[in-house]
Design a protein around this motif. Structure first.
Motif, PDB file in Angstrom:
ATOM      1  N   ARG A 338       3.515  -1.177   2.280  1.00  0.00           N
ATOM      2  CA  ARG A 338       2.249  -0.424   2.272  1.00  0.00           C
ATOM      3  C   ARG A 338       1.157  -1.234   1.584  1.00  0.00           C
ATOM      4  NH1 ARG A 338       2.171   4.597  -1.593  1.00  0.00           N
ATOM      5  NH2 ARG A 338       2.405   2.821  -3.028  1.00  0.00           N
ATOM      6  N   THR A 339       1.497  -1.808   0.443  1.00  0.00           N
ATOM      7  CA  THR A 339       0.511  -2.592  -0.304  1.00  0.00           C
ATOM      8  C   THR A 339      -0.006  -3.765   0.524  1.00  0.00           C
ATOM      9  OG1 THR A 339       1.494  -1.991  -2.424  1.00  0.00           O
ATOM     10  CG2 THR A 339       0.149  -3.993  -2.370  1.00  0.00           C
ATOM     11  N   ASN A 340       0.897  -4.458   1.193  1.00  0.00           N
ATOM     12  CA  ASN A 340       0.513  -5.664   1.918  1.00  0.00           C
ATOM     13  C   ASN A 340      -0.147  -5.375   3.257  1.00  0.00           C
ATOM     14  OD1 ASN A 340       1.664  -7.056  -0.205  1.00  0.00           O
ATOM     15  ND2 ASN A 340       3.574  -7.489   0.868  1.00  0.00           N
ATOM     16  N   VAL A 341       0.422  -4.445   4.007  1.00  0.00           N
ATOM     17  CA  VAL A 341      -0.048  -4.206   5.377  1.00  0.00           C
ATOM     18  C   VAL A 341      -1.275  -3.305   5.423  1.00  0.00           C
ATOM     19  CG1 VAL A 341       0.601  -3.234   7.623  1.00  0.00           C
ATOM     20  CG2 VAL A 341       2.252  -4.606   6.335  1.00  0.00           C
ATOM     21  N   LEU A 342      -1.285  -2.282   4.592  1.00  0.00           N
ATOM     22  CA  LEU A 342      -2.380  -1.319   4.644  1.00  0.00           C
ATOM     23  C   LEU A 342      -3.482  -1.598   3.631  1.00  0.00           C
ATOM     24  CD1 LEU A 342      -0.451   2.057   5.123  1.00  0.00           C
ATOM     25  CD2 LEU A 342      -1.458   0.571   6.866  1.00  0.00           C
ATOM     26  N   GLU A 343      -3.125  -2.214   2.508  1.00  0.00           N
ATOM     27  CA  GLU A 343      -4.092  -2.377   1.429  1.00  0.00           C
ATOM     28  C   GLU A 343      -4.516  -3.824   1.211  1.00  0.00           C
ATOM     29  OE1 GLU A 343      -2.169  -0.590  -1.921  1.00  0.00           O
ATOM     30  OE2 GLU A 343      -1.967   1.370  -0.941  1.00  0.00           O
ATOM     31  N   GLY A 344      -3.960  -4.734   2.022  1.00  0.00           N
ATOM     32  CA  GLY A 344      -4.353  -6.135   1.902  1.00  0.00           C
ATOM     33  C   GLY A 344      -3.889  -6.796   0.625  1.00  0.00           C
ATOM     34  N   GLY A 345      -2.836  -6.281   0.031  1.00  0.00           N
ATOM     35  CA  GLY A 345      -2.332  -6.818  -1.227  1.00  0.00           C
ATOM     36  C   GLY A 345      -1.345  -7.945  -1.025  1.00  0.00           C
ATOM     37  N   ASP A 346      -0.695  -8.307  -2.109  1.00  0.00           N
ATOM     38  CA  ASP A 346       0.274  -9.405  -2.072  1.00  0.00           C
ATOM     39  C   ASP A 346       1.512  -9.018  -2.873  1.00  0.00           C
ATOM     40  OD1 ASP A 346       1.343 -11.887  -1.462  1.00  0.00           O
ATOM     41  OD2 ASP A 346       0.439 -12.864  -3.191  1.00  0.00           O
ATOM     42  N   ALA A 347       2.097  -7.888  -2.553  1.00  0.00           N
ATOM     43  CA  ALA A 347       3.286  -7.408  -3.254  1.00  0.00           C
ATOM     44  C   ALA A 347       4.516  -8.174  -2.786  1.00  0.00           C
ATOM     45  CB  ALA A 347       3.469  -5.912  -3.016  1.00  0.00           C
ATOM     46  N   SER A 348       5.525  -8.208  -3.644  1.00  0.00           N
ATOM     47  CA  SER A 348       6.725  -8.978  -3.359  1.00  0.00           C
ATOM     48  C   SER A 348       7.928  -8.305  -3.998  1.00  0.00           C
ATOM     49  CB  SER A 348       6.564 -10.402  -3.911  1.00  0.00           C
ATOM     50  OG  SER A 348       7.793 -11.098  -3.902  1.00  0.00           O
ATOM     51  N   ILE A 349       9.089  -8.566  -3.425  1.00  0.00           N
ATOM     52  CA  ILE A 349      10.322  -8.066  -4.031  1.00  0.00           C
ATOM     53  C   ILE A 349      10.934  -9.101  -4.970  1.00  0.00           C
ATOM     54  CG2 ILE A 349      10.816  -6.564  -2.071  1.00  0.00           C
ATOM     55  CD1 ILE A 349      12.957  -8.591  -1.196  1.00  0.00           C
ATOM     56  N   ALA A 350      10.279 -10.245  -5.101  1.00  0.00           N
ATOM     57  CA  ALA A 350      10.794 -11.307  -5.980  1.00  0.00           C
ATOM     58  C   ALA A 350      10.828 -10.818  -7.422  1.00  0.00           C
ATOM     59  CB  ALA A 350       9.916 -12.543  -5.873  1.00  0.00           C
ATOM     60  N   GLY A 351      11.953 -11.032  -8.071  1.00  0.00           N
ATOM     61  CA  GLY A 351      12.078 -10.651  -9.474  1.00  0.00           C
ATOM     62  C   GLY A 351      12.225  -9.162  -9.715  1.00  0.00           C
ATOM     63  N   ARG A 352      12.407  -8.400  -8.651  1.00  0.00           N
ATOM     64  CA  ARG A 352      12.556  -6.956  -8.822  1.00  0.00           C
ATOM     65  C   ARG A 352      13.825  -6.654  -9.606  1.00  0.00           C
ATOM     66  NH1 ARG A 352      12.107  -3.500  -3.438  1.00  0.00           N
ATOM     67  NH2 ARG A 352      13.962  -4.718  -2.861  1.00  0.00           N
ATOM     68  N   MET A 353      13.679  -5.863 -10.652  1.00  0.00           N
ATOM     69  CA  MET A 353      14.822  -5.543 -11.492  1.00  0.00           C
ATOM     70  C   MET A 353      15.739  -4.542 -10.788  1.00  0.00           C
ATOM     71  SD  MET A 353      14.783  -4.201 -15.446  1.00  0.00           S
ATOM     72  CE  MET A 353      13.678  -5.541 -15.884  1.00  0.00           C
ATOM     73  N   THR A 354      17.016  -4.842 -10.776  1.00  0.00           N
ATOM     74  CA  THR A 354      17.976  -3.949 -10.132  1.00  0.00           C
ATOM     75  C   THR A 354      18.465  -2.904 -11.126  1.00  0.00           C
ATOM     76  OG1 THR A 354      18.718  -5.697  -8.632  1.00  0.00           O
ATOM     77  CG2 THR A 354      20.179  -3.807  -8.933  1.00  0.00           C
ATOM     78  N   ASN A 355      18.411  -1.678 -10.719  1.00  0.00           N
ATOM     79  CA  ASN A 355      18.971  -0.595 -11.531  1.00  0.00           C
ATOM     80  C   ASN A 355      19.693   0.381 -10.606  1.00  0.00           C
ATOM     81  OD1 ASN A 355      16.509   0.278 -10.358  1.00  0.00           O
ATOM     82  ND2 ASN A 355      16.342   1.931 -11.824  1.00  0.00           N
ATOM     83  N   TYR A 356      20.698   1.022 -11.143  1.00  0.00           N
ATOM     84  CA  TYR A 356      21.435   1.997 -10.331  1.00  0.00           C
ATOM     85  C   TYR A 356      22.257   2.897 -11.242  1.00  0.00           C
ATOM     86  CZ  TYR A 356      25.173  -1.505 -10.953  1.00  0.00           C
ATOM     87  OH  TYR A 356      26.078  -2.395 -11.483  1.00  0.00           O
ATOM     88  N   THR A 357      22.713   3.975 -10.655  1.00  0.00           N
ATOM     89  CA  THR A 357      23.597   4.897 -11.365  1.00  0.00           C
ATOM     90  C   THR A 357      24.771   5.254 -10.470  1.00  0.00           C
ATOM     91  OG1 THR A 357      21.778   5.855 -12.640  1.00  0.00           O
ATOM     92  CG2 THR A 357      23.797   7.153 -12.471  1.00  0.00           C
TER      93      THR A 357
END
Length: 471
Positions: A338-357
């Protein structure tokens, strides 16, 4: 078959596809959302919602049987699995229908199977054929943008005799209308262990077979061992280093011939749950017709850090792209696109912290690096760990099984990760996550004044109890 032109087509309406289709529609785009089965994806229909609803019933049964431990007298406890199923259905259908209704209001919702057409128009456009579920027929969609959110499905192993018996998977087990006499579970990952505890609490005999040396393979050895002790205390029989050679038998008596360190033995159960892995739903898409690259033997769709495939105009999100298969990860994929396609941003999944339960009881909440992860990265760390018996609130509730553990950078004192194998462990891990997001040193939690008696006080205890004895 006339072409129907759309600004975007979303294939799959899971936790990425559904919100993305709505966001693009709100942006003024003409959007088609294609769903072959149920709106909402795995989480709503086959995963989080139904399993956690059933698990709540299992915990009530467990606590009812333990009434005397708290000075509360109860009579004989029985489980009506049909009522459990009805309650699960109410939750699932409410969410599914609500999602479908809201999605249909803003997009063209097509219930059917989508595939890239053999004849592609070119010029930056893609043609998709949708075989409709009801009434048959095919609709041709043409669009410059395709978003793939087709998810995964249970994937049984190649095992002699397995195809000759009626076994359960993580979807079909939630349709049971009776408590199994003896449930044998193949695998000891998160799904397997949640169902193991769930059904032993309903009253089934449960045996877990794991070919590896430990259960919960992604956890540190001390965490996995602690979890195993908790599950065995609940009455679950766990065999590790157990290689299943073949499956025989029929309804009500399924036998697995197993080789362990103690030799060969037969394990016979009334029901068999196969929970050994999942595979991406990609076959029907015919990705080869547009040249989208897939991973190695896993078959997951390859994407870059912006979730773009190698073909401009085609994105993949959620479980089908591989990586951590969690609902919250899928939803964050939506936010990146959404950020990149609709808002012209530069979001990335690089470095995304993994969490789970993992929703055993107690829960196993994880955030960031484990001790094993830190060692593999060559990081110099300090490890803090305490048993749940050191947490006053849990002791008062008679829920003091488990442990709390954190990994801290030895030089900066910054928190790198941790695990909360305790009651409400997912919420405890979220507290640690907030500290990590705020770039706080461990001393901020060690010296914080938390209300007493709360679970949060455990951070005071944990960070004054480093294994090396240093403050």
């Amino acid at each position: 078959m006339a072409d129907e032109q759309f600004d975007a087509v979303v294939i799959g309406t899971g936790q990425s596809g559904n919100p993305l289709a709505r966001a693009m529609a709100s942006h003024g785009w003409r959007v088609a959302a294609v769903e072959r089965r149920y709106v909402g994806g795995t989480c709503v229909n086959d995963g989080c919602s139904p399993s956690k609803t059933i698990d709540a019933s299992a915990k009530v049964a467990y606590l009812a049987r333990r009434g005397a431990d708290f000075g509360v007298k109860t009579g004989p406890i029985s489980v009506d699995m049909h009522k459990v199923w009805e309650r699960k259905q109410k939750v699932v259908l409410g969410s599914r229908d609500g999602n479908a209704t809201s999605l249909a209001k803003v997009s063209t919702l097509l219930m059917g199977e989508a595939s890239f057409a053999q004849d592609q128009p070119g010029n930056g456009q893609f043609a998709l054929d949708v075989t409709m579920n009801e009434g048959g027929g095919t609709r041709r969609l043409v669009t410059p943008r395709v978003f793939l959110n087709t998810g995964e499905r249970p994937h049984p192993p190649k095992l002699e005799g397995l195809d000759s018996v009626q076994y359960l998977d993580s979807t079909s087990i939630m349709e049971l209308q009776e408590v199994p006499e003896h449930l044998v579970i193949l695998g000891a990952g998160y799904i397997a262990l949640e169902f193991a505890q769930m059904f032993v609490r309903f009253g089934a005999k449960v045996t877990v077979l794991e070919r590896g040396e430990k259960i919960a393979q992604h956890e540190d050895d001390d965490v996995a061992a602690c979890l195993r002790g908790i599950l065995e205390a609940d009455g679950i029989r766990i065999l590790t280093c157990a290689s299943v050679d073949r499956v025989t038998g029929g309804p009500g008596a399924i036998t697995l011939t197993v080789t362990t360190d103690d030799g060969e033995q037969d394990v016979t159960g009334s029901h068999l749950l196969v929970a050994t892995g999942r595979t991406p739903n990609v076959e029907a898409l015919h990705l080869e017709r547009v040249g989208v690259h897939q991973g190695d033997k896993s078959g997951h769709i390859q994407v870059n850090e912006r979730l773009e495939t190698n073909v401009p105009g085609i994105w993949a999100m959620g479980d089908v792209k591989g990586g951590p298969a969690f609902t919250h990860i899928s939803y964050d994929d939506f936010r990146v696109i959404r950020t990149n396609v609709l808002e012209g941003g530069d979001a990335s999944i690089a470095g995304r912290m993994t969490n789970y339960t993992m929703f055993t009881d107690p829960e196993l909440g994880r955030i960031g690096l484990s001790e094993k992860d830190a060692a593999e990265q060559g990081r110099k760390v300090r490890v803090a760990s305490i048993p749940a018996t050191k947490i006053a609130r849990l002791d008062e509730m008679d829920q003091s099984s488990g442990l709390l553990k954190a990994i801290v950078d030895a030089e900066s004192g910054k928190i790198l990760g941790g695990v909360a194998l305790v009651e409400s462990g997912g919420e405890m891990a979220a507290q640690l996550q907030l500290a990590i997001m705020g770039d706080l040193p461990y001393t901020a939690l060690r010296d914080a004044v938390f209300a007493h008696p709360t679970r949060a006080e455990a951070w005071n205890n944990l960070f004054t109890s480093f294994q090396d004895g240093q403050p």
